[in-house]
Design an enzyme around this catalytic site. Structure first.
Site, PDB file in Angstrom:
ATOM      1  N   ILE A  30       0.824  -1.213   0.000  1.00 30.09           N
ATOM      2  CA  ILE A  30       0.000   0.000   0.000  1.00 30.09           C
ATOM      3  C   ILE A  30       0.865   1.274   0.000  1.00 30.09           C
ATOM      4  O   ILE A  30       0.411   2.338  -0.443  1.00 30.09           O
ATOM      5  CB  ILE A  30      -0.975  -0.021   1.210  1.00 30.09           C
ATOM      6  CG1 ILE A  30      -2.176   0.860   0.961  1.00 30.09           C
ATOM      7  CG2 ILE A  30      -0.281   0.352   2.503  1.00 30.09           C
ATOM      8  CD1 ILE A  30      -3.317   0.644   1.961  1.00 30.09           C
ATOM      9  N   HIS A  91      12.648  -3.414  11.936  1.00 29.85           N
ATOM     10  CA  HIS A  91      11.702  -2.696  11.069  1.00 29.85           C
ATOM     11  C   HIS A  91      10.479  -3.494  10.665  1.00 29.85           C
ATOM     12  O   HIS A  91       9.817  -3.153   9.681  1.00 29.85           O
ATOM     13  CB  HIS A  91      12.402  -2.177   9.793  1.00 29.85           C
ATOM     14  CG  HIS A  91      13.426  -1.122  10.088  1.00 29.85           C
ATOM     15  ND1 HIS A  91      13.105   0.194  10.281  1.00 29.85           N
ATOM     16  CD2 HIS A  91      14.757  -1.209  10.255  1.00 29.85           C
ATOM     17  CE1 HIS A  91      14.204   0.874  10.547  1.00 29.85           C
ATOM     18  NE2 HIS A  91      15.219   0.042  10.548  1.00 29.85           N
ATOM     19  N   GLN A  92      10.137  -4.542  11.408  1.00 36.36           N
ATOM     20  CA  GLN A  92       8.903  -5.256  11.098  1.00 36.36           C
ATOM     21  C   GLN A  92       7.733  -4.481  11.695  1.00 36.36           C
ATOM     22  O   GLN A  92       7.684  -4.265  12.912  1.00 36.36           O
ATOM     23  CB  GLN A  92       8.922  -6.683  11.660  1.00 36.36           C
ATOM     24  CG  GLN A  92       7.693  -7.495  11.265  1.00 36.36           C
ATOM     25  CD  GLN A  92       7.715  -8.913  11.829  1.00 36.36           C
ATOM     26  OE1 GLN A  92       8.492  -9.219  12.738  1.00 36.36           O
ATOM     27  NE2 GLN A  92       6.872  -9.775  11.303  1.00 36.36           N
ATOM     28  N   HIS A  98       6.148 -11.842   6.071  1.00 36.16           N
ATOM     29  CA  HIS A  98       5.956 -11.398   4.684  1.00 36.16           C
ATOM     30  C   HIS A  98       7.294 -11.090   4.056  1.00 36.16           C
ATOM     31  O   HIS A  98       8.225 -10.660   4.735  1.00 36.16           O
ATOM     32  CB  HIS A  98       5.032 -10.169   4.605  1.00 36.16           C
ATOM     33  CG  HIS A  98       5.438  -9.050   5.504  1.00 36.16           C
ATOM     34  ND1 HIS A  98       5.186  -9.065   6.859  1.00 36.16           N
ATOM     35  CD2 HIS A  98       6.090  -7.895   5.258  1.00 36.16           C
ATOM     36  CE1 HIS A  98       5.659  -7.956   7.405  1.00 36.16           C
ATOM     37  NE2 HIS A  98       6.238  -7.224   6.450  1.00 36.16           N
TER      38      HIS A  98
HETATM   39  P1  5GP Z   1       7.309  -4.477   7.398  1.00 37.71           P
HETATM   40  O1  5GP Z   1       7.923  -3.180   7.867  1.00 37.71           O
HETATM   41  O2  5GP Z   1       6.467  -5.121   8.465  1.00 37.71           O
HETATM   42  O3  5GP Z   1       8.335  -5.423   6.813  1.00 37.71           O
HETATM   43  O4  5GP Z   1       6.385  -4.085   6.191  1.00 37.71           O
HETATM   44  C1  5GP Z   1       4.994  -4.001   6.263  1.00 37.71           C
HETATM   45  C2  5GP Z   1       4.515  -3.519   4.923  1.00 37.71           C
HETATM   46  O5  5GP Z   1       3.127  -3.721   4.856  1.00 37.71           O
HETATM   47  C3  5GP Z   1       4.747  -2.017   4.684  1.00 37.71           C
HETATM   48  O6  5GP Z   1       5.543  -1.845   3.521  1.00 37.71           O
HETATM   49  C4  5GP Z   1       3.349  -1.443   4.521  1.00 37.71           C
HETATM   50  O7  5GP Z   1       3.262  -0.439   3.542  1.00 37.71           O
HETATM   51  C5  5GP Z   1       2.535  -2.667   4.149  1.00 37.71           C
HETATM   52  N1  5GP Z   1       1.135  -2.608   4.593  1.00 37.71           N
HETATM   53  C6  5GP Z   1       0.697  -2.361   5.850  1.00 37.71           C
HETATM   54  N2  5GP Z   1      -0.640  -2.418   5.893  1.00 37.71           N
HETATM   55  C7  5GP Z   1      -1.055  -2.714   4.633  1.00 37.71           C
HETATM   56  C8  5GP Z   1      -2.347  -2.919   4.057  1.00 37.71           C
HETATM   57  O8  5GP Z   1      -3.387  -2.824   4.707  1.00 37.71           O
HETATM   58  N3  5GP Z   1      -2.384  -3.224   2.740  1.00 37.71           N
HETATM   59  C9  5GP Z   1      -1.250  -3.348   1.987  1.00 37.71           C
HETATM   60  N4  5GP Z   1      -1.410  -3.664   0.696  1.00 37.71           N
HETATM   61  N5  5GP Z   1      -0.020  -3.167   2.499  1.00 37.71           N
HETATM   62  C10 5GP Z   1       0.078  -2.850   3.813  1.00 37.71           C
END
Ligand code: 5GP
Length: 142
Positions: A30, A91-92, A98
């Site tokens: 997103i 940074h999670q 994922h």
């Molecule tokens: P992390 O920092 O946990 O590795 O990355 C989480 C990712 O999830 C971020 O890049 C963020 O933009 C994405 N994200 C969080 N919430 C949503 C959502 O509701 N929909 C989508 N498509 N991406 C999301």
């Protein structure tokens, strides 16, 4: 409470889905770092990579190169990063495993270019290497 990604898998929250099978889903991030930034997520909800079942890990291992091939074919990106964060300090933000597929455009680190990495490399001391090899081998469970 199901994670936001489980709610996406259950179609309670919309997403731009690019792939789905019984164990894996992939959709556009997103807040993309670059055009074609995709998240690949196991249906099995686990916070950390090391908690995944063998089945789920194998399914992700199969799907990740397949989806990556499609992303680079669709975007024309020649380079890309696969990023997988575990824990808030790393940074999670979403506590559901994922993998990010992040196309990299050009050499720069500006907006839309992809992932910028501030890689402060150290040196591997021989004593540390010896200790780590022994300890990690001891803990590997096949
Ligand atoms: P992390 O920092 O946990 O590795 O990355 C989480 C990712 O999830 C971020 O890049 C963020 O933009 C994405 N994200 C969080 N919430 C949503 C959502 O509701 N929909 C989508 N498509 N991406 C999301």
């Amino acid at each position: 409470m199901p994670s936001i990604f489980t709610r996406i898998i259950l179609r309670e929250i919309p997403c731009h889905e690019v792939y789905r099978d019984s164990q894996v889903i992939a959709f556009l991030d997103i807040s993309p770092l670059s055009l074609g930034h995709v998240l690949v997520v196991p249906v099995e909800e686990r916070e950390f990579l090391h908690e995944l079942s063998e089945e789920s890990a194998a399914a992700i291992g199969r799907a990740l190169p397949r989806i990556t091939r499609a992303v680079i074919a669709a975007t024309g990106a020649k380079s890309y990063n696969i990023l997988q964060n575990n824990g808030a300090a790393a940074h999670q933000a979403v506590p559901h495993v994922h993998f990010h597929i992040i196309p990299k455009y050009g050499e720069g680190s500006g907006a839309g270019c992809g992932l910028g990495v501030d890689w402060k490399a150290g040196q591997l001391a021989p004593a540390d290497a010896k200790m780590l090899v022994a300890k990690i081998r001891e803990h590997i469970k096949v």
